[in-house]
Design an enzyme around this catalytic site. Sequence first.
Site, PDB file in Angstrom:
ATOM      1  CB  ILE A   1       4.769  -2.245   2.013  1.00 37.69           C
ATOM      2  CG1 ILE A   1       6.135  -1.581   2.139  1.00 37.69           C
ATOM      3  CG2 ILE A   1       3.792  -1.782   3.091  1.00 37.69           C
ATOM      4  CD1 ILE A   1       6.131  -0.110   1.795  1.00 37.69           C
TER       5      ILE A   1
ATOM      6  CG  ASP B   1      -0.604   5.281   9.336  1.00 30.69           C
ATOM      7  OD1 ASP B   1       0.424   4.858   9.884  1.00 30.69           O
ATOM      8  OD2 ASP B   1      -1.267   6.228   9.783  1.00 30.69           O
TER       9      ASP B   1
ATOM     10  N   GLY C   1      -5.378   2.292   5.442  1.00 30.96           N
ATOM     11  CA  GLY C   1      -4.484   2.040   4.320  1.00 30.96           C
ATOM     12  C   GLY C   1      -3.141   1.471   4.740  1.00 30.96           C
TER      13      GLY C   1
END
Length: 180
Positions: free
Chosen positions: A26, A49, A47
């Site tokens: 992402i 974040d 993760g």
Amino acid sequence: MERARRLPQRLQLRYAVRVGVLRGDITTEHVDAIVNAANSRMRGGGGVDGAIHRAGGPAVLADCVARFPDGLATGDAGWTVAGDLPARWVIHTVGPDRHAGQTDRAQLVSCYRRCLEVADDLGALTVAFPLVGAGVYGWTVEESAGAALEAFAATSTRVEEARFVAFSDAAYDVVAGLLA
């Protein structure tokens, strides 16, 4: 290897936004906004974040500290600059943590709905989403994607494209199956 899949035209009418899925990272998405599955402190974490904070650099954390001095509530969303990311903005949302007893699915749906609302406020037309809550917060990929699709169907938005970015082949296959 990146695999992309578009929603068949006949199913696109079910959602207020065009929905697709791809396998990838992402933090490399060239969209108006990427969604961060944040923790309530809004100070970075693991993760998705952690990956977003690392790739975005110190500007993302500095903006989190400035905009969210008391953090962000579960099910809510807010935005920051994207720093060094190719997106313009990061929309942060705090998913419910099943392991902490937050099992109300409505909070998970709220994450996706609030992200669309924040995207509208920003004028973002393309948004890349992780599978919020899937992973350390204990929701399955099916539950997370299902909550997103529910929000996408029920929320009036100016967002034109919502793209799931699956980090693994297994997650990609599940989401692609739901969209088929």
